[in-house]
Scaffold this motif. Structure first.
Motif, PDB file in Angstrom:
ATOM      1  N   ALA A 165       0.842  -1.154  -0.064  1.00  0.00           N
ATOM      2  CA  ALA A 165       0.064   0.048  -0.160  1.00  0.00           C
ATOM      3  C   ALA A 165       0.903   1.089   0.259  1.00  0.00           C
ATOM      4  O   ALA A 165       0.523   2.155  -0.802  1.00  0.00           O
ATOM      5  CB  ALA A 165      -0.803   0.156   1.156  1.00  0.00           C
ATOM      6  N   VAL A 166       1.981   1.250   0.692  1.00  0.00           N
ATOM      7  CA  VAL A 166       2.703   2.480   0.923  1.00  0.00           C
ATOM      8  C   VAL A 166       3.563   2.567  -0.255  1.00  0.00           C
ATOM      9  O   VAL A 166       3.752   3.928  -0.908  1.00  0.00           O
ATOM     10  CB  VAL A 166       3.764   2.286   2.044  1.00  0.00           C
ATOM     11  CG1 VAL A 166       4.865   3.250   2.218  1.00  0.00           C
ATOM     12  CG2 VAL A 166       2.928   2.270   3.423  1.00  0.00           C
ATOM     13  N   GLY A 167       4.163   1.684  -1.103  1.00  0.00           N
ATOM     14  CA  GLY A 167       4.868   1.785  -2.370  1.00  0.00           C
ATOM     15  C   GLY A 167       4.252   2.746  -3.441  1.00  0.00           C
ATOM     16  O   GLY A 167       4.970   3.745  -3.856  1.00  0.00           O
ATOM     17  N   PRO A 168       2.979   2.497  -3.800  1.00  0.00           N
ATOM     18  CA  PRO A 168       2.485   3.423  -4.694  1.00  0.00           C
ATOM     19  C   PRO A 168       2.272   4.968  -4.296  1.00  0.00           C
ATOM     20  O   PRO A 168       2.574   5.646  -5.086  1.00  0.00           O
ATOM     21  CB  PRO A 168       1.189   2.838  -5.091  1.00  0.00           C
ATOM     22  CG  PRO A 168       1.193   1.311  -4.570  1.00  0.00           C
ATOM     23  CD  PRO A 168       2.209   1.588  -3.534  1.00  0.00           C
ATOM     24  N   ALA A 185       3.880  10.467  -4.546  1.00  0.00           N
ATOM     25  CA  ALA A 185       4.479  11.825  -3.884  1.00  0.00           C
ATOM     26  C   ALA A 185       5.605  12.249  -4.980  1.00  0.00           C
ATOM     27  O   ALA A 185       5.888  13.595  -4.987  1.00  0.00           O
ATOM     28  CB  ALA A 185       5.049  11.555  -2.476  1.00  0.00           C
ATOM     29  N   ARG A 186       6.331  11.680  -5.565  1.00  0.00           N
ATOM     30  CA  ARG A 186       7.397  11.878  -6.541  1.00  0.00           C
ATOM     31  C   ARG A 186       6.806  12.355  -7.934  1.00  0.00           C
ATOM     32  O   ARG A 186       7.421  13.171  -8.386  1.00  0.00           O
ATOM     33  CB  ARG A 186       8.482  10.804  -6.513  1.00  0.00           C
ATOM     34  CG  ARG A 186       9.511  11.193  -7.447  1.00  0.00           C
ATOM     35  CD  ARG A 186      10.695  12.241  -6.915  1.00  0.00           C
ATOM     36  NE  ARG A 186      11.636  12.258  -7.492  1.00  0.00           N
ATOM     37  CZ  ARG A 186      12.551  13.278  -7.563  1.00  0.00           C
ATOM     38  NH1 ARG A 186      12.353  13.989  -6.433  1.00  0.00           N
ATOM     39  NH2 ARG A 186      13.593  13.474  -8.020  1.00  0.00           N
ATOM     40  N   ALA A 205       9.450  10.277   3.010  1.00  0.00           N
ATOM     41  CA  ALA A 205       8.807   9.852   4.441  1.00  0.00           C
ATOM     42  C   ALA A 205       8.367   8.468   4.066  1.00  0.00           C
ATOM     43  O   ALA A 205       8.312   7.178   4.612  1.00  0.00           O
ATOM     44  CB  ALA A 205       7.757  10.363   4.912  1.00  0.00           C
ATOM     45  N   PHE A 206       7.600   8.400   2.855  1.00  0.00           N
ATOM     46  CA  PHE A 206       6.787   7.023   2.375  1.00  0.00           C
ATOM     47  C   PHE A 206       8.036   6.191   1.889  1.00  0.00           C
ATOM     48  O   PHE A 206       7.740   4.807   2.155  1.00  0.00           O
ATOM     49  CB  PHE A 206       6.037   7.370   1.213  1.00  0.00           C
ATOM     50  CG  PHE A 206       4.489   7.951   1.356  1.00  0.00           C
ATOM     51  CD1 PHE A 206       3.981   6.937   2.740  1.00  0.00           C
ATOM     52  CD2 PHE A 206       4.096   8.853   0.934  1.00  0.00           C
ATOM     53  CE1 PHE A 206       2.623   7.418   3.012  1.00  0.00           C
ATOM     54  CE2 PHE A 206       2.746   9.431   1.301  1.00  0.00           C
ATOM     55  CZ  PHE A 206       2.233   8.707   2.479  1.00  0.00           C
TER      56      PHE A 206
END
Length: 85
Positions: free
Chosen positions: A19-22, A27-28, A40-41
């Motif tokens: 879930a955090v990877g995407p 964010a980039r 942070a992610f």
């Protein structure tokens, strides 16, 4: 395989990393870049993947399965394909 605490940690960390990877990539790549959020992610993703790798059930069963090599093989391939990486 029974849902032992080790398996539960492994599964939770892997699903959270999924879930955090995407979010880190979003964010980039979003229209307005967010480097702090991306970082942070990214740190959260690395930590979750490390937790997932260290809690892998096959590490404690005494043998490695073919799927365990999928995390190891891409590193030398990537280094050979992209010099200086």
């Amino acid at each position: 395989m029974a849902l032992t605490p080790l398996v539960a940690i492994h599964m939770t960390a892997a699903l959270a990393a999924l879930a955090v990877g995407p979010l880190a990539l979003w964010a980039r790549r979003a229209g307005r870049q967010r480097p702090r959020l991306h970082r942070a992610f990214g740190h959260a993703w690395v930590t979750l993947m490390l937790a997932s790798a260290l809690s892998a059930p096959s590490r404690f069963l005494g043998h490695m399965l073919w799927v365990d090599w999928l995390g190891i093989v891409p590193v030398p391939v990537r280094q050979a394909a992209v010099p200086g990486f």
